[in-house]
Design a protein around this motif. Sequence first.
Motif, PDB file in Angstrom:
ATOM      1  N   ALA A 177     -29.835 -16.680 -27.655  1.00  0.00           N
ATOM      2  CA  ALA A 177     -29.775 -15.259 -28.004  1.00  0.00           C
ATOM      3  C   ALA A 177     -28.574 -14.628 -27.311  1.00  0.00           C
ATOM      4  CB  ALA A 177     -31.055 -14.536 -27.597  1.00  0.00           C
ATOM      5  N   THR A 178     -28.097 -13.527 -27.868  1.00  0.00           N
ATOM      6  CA  THR A 178     -27.020 -12.757 -27.262  1.00  0.00           C
ATOM      7  C   THR A 178     -27.618 -11.567 -26.540  1.00  0.00           C
ATOM      8  OG1 THR A 178     -25.481 -13.370 -29.026  1.00  0.00           O
ATOM      9  CG2 THR A 178     -24.903 -11.459 -27.691  1.00  0.00           C
ATOM     10  N   LEU A 179     -27.302 -11.418 -25.264  1.00  0.00           N
ATOM     11  CA  LEU A 179     -27.773 -10.289 -24.470  1.00  0.00           C
ATOM     12  C   LEU A 179     -26.756  -9.158 -24.565  1.00  0.00           C
ATOM     13  CD1 LEU A 179     -28.928 -12.259 -21.290  1.00  0.00           C
ATOM     14  CD2 LEU A 179     -30.432 -11.076 -22.908  1.00  0.00           C
ATOM     15  N   VAL A 180     -27.202  -7.992 -24.998  1.00  0.00           N
ATOM     16  CA  VAL A 180     -26.303  -6.851 -25.211  1.00  0.00           C
ATOM     17  C   VAL A 180     -26.618  -5.739 -24.215  1.00  0.00           C
ATOM     18  CG1 VAL A 180     -25.498  -5.098 -26.821  1.00  0.00           C
ATOM     19  CG2 VAL A 180     -26.043  -7.396 -27.648  1.00  0.00           C
ATOM     20  N   HIS A 181     -25.675  -5.479 -23.327  1.00  0.00           N
ATOM     21  CA  HIS A 181     -25.749  -4.374 -22.367  1.00  0.00           C
ATOM     22  C   HIS A 181     -25.380  -3.095 -23.120  1.00  0.00           C
ATOM     23  CE1 HIS A 181     -23.896  -1.725 -19.304  1.00  0.00           C
ATOM     24  NE2 HIS A 181     -24.650  -2.327 -18.408  1.00  0.00           N
ATOM     25  N   SER A 182     -26.267  -2.085 -23.103  1.00  0.00           N
ATOM     26  CA  SER A 182     -26.114  -0.916 -23.973  1.00  0.00           C
ATOM     27  C   SER A 182     -25.565   0.315 -23.271  1.00  0.00           C
ATOM     28  CB  SER A 182     -27.476  -0.569 -24.601  1.00  0.00           C
ATOM     29  OG  SER A 182     -28.015  -1.691 -25.270  1.00  0.00           O
ATOM     30  N   LEU A 183     -25.168   0.175 -22.003  1.00  0.00           N
ATOM     31  CA  LEU A 183     -24.652   1.311 -21.242  1.00  0.00           C
ATOM     32  C   LEU A 183     -23.123   1.306 -21.247  1.00  0.00           C
ATOM     33  CD1 LEU A 183     -27.229   1.153 -18.309  1.00  0.00           C
ATOM     34  CD2 LEU A 183     -27.308   2.592 -20.356  1.00  0.00           C
ATOM     35  N   SER A 184     -22.526   2.163 -20.440  1.00  0.00           N
ATOM     36  CA  SER A 184     -21.074   2.332 -20.461  1.00  0.00           C
ATOM     37  C   SER A 184     -20.340   1.102 -19.929  1.00  0.00           C
ATOM     38  CB  SER A 184     -20.679   3.540 -19.619  1.00  0.00           C
ATOM     39  OG  SER A 184     -20.883   3.271 -18.235  1.00  0.00           O
ATOM     40  N   LEU A 185     -19.053   1.018 -20.258  1.00  0.00           N
ATOM     41  CA  LEU A 185     -18.222  -0.078 -19.766  1.00  0.00           C
ATOM     42  C   LEU A 185     -18.146  -0.059 -18.241  1.00  0.00           C
ATOM     43  CD1 LEU A 185     -16.313  -2.460 -20.296  1.00  0.00           C
ATOM     44  CD2 LEU A 185     -14.446  -0.790 -20.561  1.00  0.00           C
ATOM     45  N   LYS A 186     -18.063   1.122 -17.649  1.00  0.00           N
ATOM     46  CA  LYS A 186     -17.998   1.211 -16.188  1.00  0.00           C
ATOM     47  C   LYS A 186     -19.283   0.680 -15.543  1.00  0.00           C
ATOM     48  CE  LYS A 186     -14.612   4.920 -15.589  1.00  0.00           C
ATOM     49  NZ  LYS A 186     -14.347   6.258 -14.993  1.00  0.00           N
ATOM     50  N   GLU A 187     -20.417   0.922 -16.165  1.00  0.00           N
ATOM     51  CA  GLU A 187     -21.669   0.365 -15.640  1.00  0.00           C
ATOM     52  C   GLU A 187     -21.729  -1.139 -15.873  1.00  0.00           C
ATOM     53  OE1 GLU A 187     -25.223   3.282 -16.228  1.00  0.00           O
ATOM     54  OE2 GLU A 187     -23.651   3.885 -17.645  1.00  0.00           O
ATOM     55  N   PHE A 188     -21.187  -1.586 -16.985  1.00  0.00           N
ATOM     56  CA  PHE A 188     -21.144  -3.018 -17.302  1.00  0.00           C
ATOM     57  C   PHE A 188     -20.321  -3.785 -16.264  1.00  0.00           C
ATOM     58  CE2 PHE A 188     -18.943  -6.503 -19.647  1.00  0.00           C
ATOM     59  CZ  PHE A 188     -20.036  -7.225 -20.089  1.00  0.00           C
ATOM     60  N   THR A 189     -19.169  -3.235 -15.896  1.00  0.00           N
ATOM     61  CA  THR A 189     -18.292  -3.926 -14.944  1.00  0.00           C
ATOM     62  C   THR A 189     -18.730  -3.735 -13.500  1.00  0.00           C
ATOM     63  OG1 THR A 189     -16.809  -2.023 -14.774  1.00  0.00           O
ATOM     64  CG2 THR A 189     -16.315  -3.668 -16.476  1.00  0.00           C
ATOM     65  N   GLY A 190     -19.567  -2.726 -13.269  1.00  0.00           N
ATOM     66  CA  GLY A 190     -19.996  -2.444 -11.901  1.00  0.00           C
ATOM     67  C   GLY A 190     -19.190  -1.358 -11.223  1.00  0.00           C
ATOM     68  N   GLU A 191     -18.190  -0.809 -11.936  1.00  0.00           N
ATOM     69  CA  GLU A 191     -17.397   0.279 -11.356  1.00  0.00           C
ATOM     70  C   GLU A 191     -18.279   1.494 -11.092  1.00  0.00           C
ATOM     71  OE1 GLU A 191     -13.533   3.096 -12.471  1.00  0.00           O
ATOM     72  OE2 GLU A 191     -14.000   1.328 -13.691  1.00  0.00           O
ATOM     73  N   ALA A 192     -19.219   1.755 -11.984  1.00  0.00           N
ATOM     74  CA  ALA A 192     -20.254   2.767 -11.777  1.00  0.00           C
ATOM     75  C   ALA A 192     -21.562   2.025 -11.530  1.00  0.00           C
ATOM     76  CB  ALA A 192     -20.372   3.680 -12.993  1.00  0.00           C
ATOM     77  N   THR A 277     -32.634  -5.297 -11.687  1.00  0.00           N
ATOM     78  CA  THR A 277     -31.891  -5.045 -10.449  1.00  0.00           C
ATOM     79  C   THR A 277     -32.803  -4.927  -9.230  1.00  0.00           C
ATOM     80  OG1 THR A 277     -31.894  -2.647 -10.818  1.00  0.00           O
ATOM     81  CG2 THR A 277     -30.007  -3.897 -11.663  1.00  0.00           C
ATOM     82  N   ALA A 278     -34.099  -4.753  -9.457  1.00  0.00           N
ATOM     83  CA  ALA A 278     -35.037  -4.696  -8.338  1.00  0.00           C
ATOM     84  C   ALA A 278     -35.306  -6.065  -7.744  1.00  0.00           C
ATOM     85  CB  ALA A 278     -36.351  -4.059  -8.799  1.00  0.00           C
ATOM     86  N   ASP A 279     -34.910  -7.108  -8.459  1.00  0.00           N
ATOM     87  CA  ASP A 279     -35.099  -8.487  -7.995  1.00  0.00           C
ATOM     88  C   ASP A 279     -33.769  -9.015  -7.468  1.00  0.00           C
ATOM     89  OD1 ASP A 279     -35.513 -11.170  -7.599  1.00  0.00           O
ATOM     90  OD2 ASP A 279     -36.226 -11.595  -9.635  1.00  0.00           O
ATOM     91  N   PRO A 280     -33.647  -9.215  -6.166  1.00  0.00           N
ATOM     92  CA  PRO A 280     -32.359  -9.678  -5.605  1.00  0.00           C
ATOM     93  C   PRO A 280     -31.928 -11.043  -6.091  1.00  0.00           C
ATOM     94  CG  PRO A 280     -34.091  -9.771  -3.941  1.00  0.00           C
ATOM     95  CD  PRO A 280     -34.666  -9.063  -5.112  1.00  0.00           C
ATOM     96  N   ASP A 281     -32.871 -11.800  -6.661  1.00  0.00           N
ATOM     97  CA  ASP A 281     -32.537 -13.155  -7.132  1.00  0.00           C
ATOM     98  C   ASP A 281     -32.186 -13.197  -8.618  1.00  0.00           C
ATOM     99  OD1 ASP A 281     -33.011 -14.320  -4.600  1.00  0.00           O
ATOM    100  OD2 ASP A 281     -35.175 -14.360  -4.998  1.00  0.00           O
ATOM    101  N   ALA A 282     -32.348 -12.093  -9.325  1.00  0.00           N
ATOM    102  CA  ALA A 282     -32.023 -12.068 -10.752  1.00  0.00           C
ATOM    103  C   ALA A 282     -30.504 -12.046 -10.897  1.00  0.00           C
ATOM    104  CB  ALA A 282     -32.637 -10.861 -11.429  1.00  0.00           C
ATOM    105  N   PRO A 283     -29.904 -13.027 -11.581  1.00  0.00           N
ATOM    106  CA  PRO A 283     -28.430 -13.150 -11.603  1.00  0.00           C
ATOM    107  C   PRO A 283     -27.722 -12.013 -12.351  1.00  0.00           C
ATOM    108  CG  PRO A 283     -29.424 -14.725 -13.116  1.00  0.00           C
ATOM    109  CD  PRO A 283     -30.554 -14.095 -12.352  1.00  0.00           C
ATOM    110  N   MET A 284     -26.694 -11.481 -11.707  1.00  0.00           N
ATOM    111  CA  MET A 284     -25.889 -10.419 -12.295  1.00  0.00           C
ATOM    112  C   MET A 284     -24.425 -10.746 -12.136  1.00  0.00           C
ATOM    113  SD  MET A 284     -27.896  -6.904 -11.274  1.00  0.00           S
ATOM    114  CE  MET A 284     -26.913  -5.970 -12.481  1.00  0.00           C
ATOM    115  N   GLU A 285     -23.595 -10.049 -12.903  1.00  0.00           N
ATOM    116  CA  GLU A 285     -22.153 -10.227 -12.844  1.00  0.00           C
ATOM    117  C   GLU A 285     -21.489  -8.857 -12.780  1.00  0.00           C
ATOM    118  OE1 GLU A 285     -21.660 -14.229 -15.622  1.00  0.00           O
ATOM    119  OE2 GLU A 285     -21.650 -12.253 -16.578  1.00  0.00           O
ATOM    120  N   THR A 286     -20.305  -8.814 -12.217  1.00  0.00           N
ATOM    121  CA  THR A 286     -19.476  -7.614 -12.219  1.00  0.00           C
ATOM    122  C   THR A 286     -18.068  -7.996 -12.665  1.00  0.00           C
ATOM    123  OG1 THR A 286     -18.924  -7.911  -9.886  1.00  0.00           O
ATOM    124  CG2 THR A 286     -20.797  -6.474 -10.383  1.00  0.00           C
ATOM    125  N   GLY A 287     -17.255  -6.969 -12.844  1.00  0.00           N
ATOM    126  CA  GLY A 287     -15.869  -7.227 -13.203  1.00  0.00           C
ATOM    127  C   GLY A 287     -15.643  -7.328 -14.690  1.00  0.00           C
TER     128      GLY A 287
END
Length: 287
Positions: A177-192, A277-287
Motif C-alpha cells: 500500500a502507499t502511505l499518504v501524509h495529508s498535512l503540509s510539506l513543512k510538517e512532512f519534512t519536519g520543518e514544522a 508519534t506517541a510511540d518512540p519506537d514507531a519509525p519516522m523520517e524527516t527531511g
Amino acid sequence: MTDLPTPLVSTAWLADNLGAPDLVILDCTTVQEETPDGSYAFVPGRASYDDAHIPGAVFCDVLGTLGDKDDPRPLMMPKAGAFKEAMEALGVGDNSAVVVYDRGIGSWAARVWWSLKTYGFDEAAVLDGGFKKWTAEARPVSGEAPEIKPASFTPRYRPERIVSKDEVHKIIEEGGATLVHSLSLKEFTGEAAPMPRAGRIKGSINAPASSLVDPETGVYLSKDKLAAHFDAAGARKSDRVITYCGGGVAACNNALALAVLGFDDIAVYDGSLAEWTADPDAPMETG
C-alpha cells in the motif's frame, strides 16, 4: 428515493432538492480556536450554525458525537452502536440521502462522509464548495433548527476502510500500500513540528489536503488537477492507498479526493500521527 450524485454534490443540485423528504443535510462545521498557551484547539461550530446555516440542515457535533468516547486517542471511529445512535439522533436512516458540509475546506464534512462509508452507507455526498460557495451565490440561509424526523440506521461496518497502527507497521515492512501524509510539506519534512515527534511515517509520500480546493471558491479542483496533484506525489505506486494526518480528519479529505478520481481501495489510518508519534519506537523520517 432522491438521486444523489456522489461523492461530491453541487450547490445547484442541493438548491434544487431542498425539501426532498428523504434528504438530510448535516452542517459539520468545526472551528479552530487559540488557547491561552498560544496553541490551538478545535471546537464545535454550533454558534456559526445557530447564526446561519443552509435551510433544513441539522448541526452535527463531529467532536462530541462521532468519536469513540471510550478511546483515549482523539476522534477515533465510534463503535457501531454509538454510530447508529448518533445517526438516528441526526435523522439519518437507511433510506436517507445525506449531504454534508462545513465552513472550511471540506475536511470535517469529509470525516463524516468517510464515517458513513465506513459503516456501509453510500448515499452520502460532500457539498462542493461548502457553506462558502453557498453563501457566495446568495442562496438562502436560516437560523432555525429543523425538526428531526425519526430514523432507523443499520450500521454495516467495512473494516477495510480503517487501518490500525499494527497494519501500518506491516505496510512499512512488507509493502502492499502507499502511505499518504495529508498535512503540509513543512510538517512532512519536519520543518514544522506540531506533534510530539517531527516528520512523517517512514516510507510515506506527501499530498497536502489543503491543496485539494480552490482557495478563492472552496470548490474542489477539477479531476485533471486532482490527478496531477496525486500523481506528482506518487500516489499510484500501489493499488491500495492509506491516508493519514494528525488526527484522521484531513486524511478523510484526501480519501474523498481519491474517490472522486475513481480509486477503489482506500483506507484511513484512524490513529494517524496522534497515535504514531506517541510511540518512540514507531519509525519516522524527516527531511
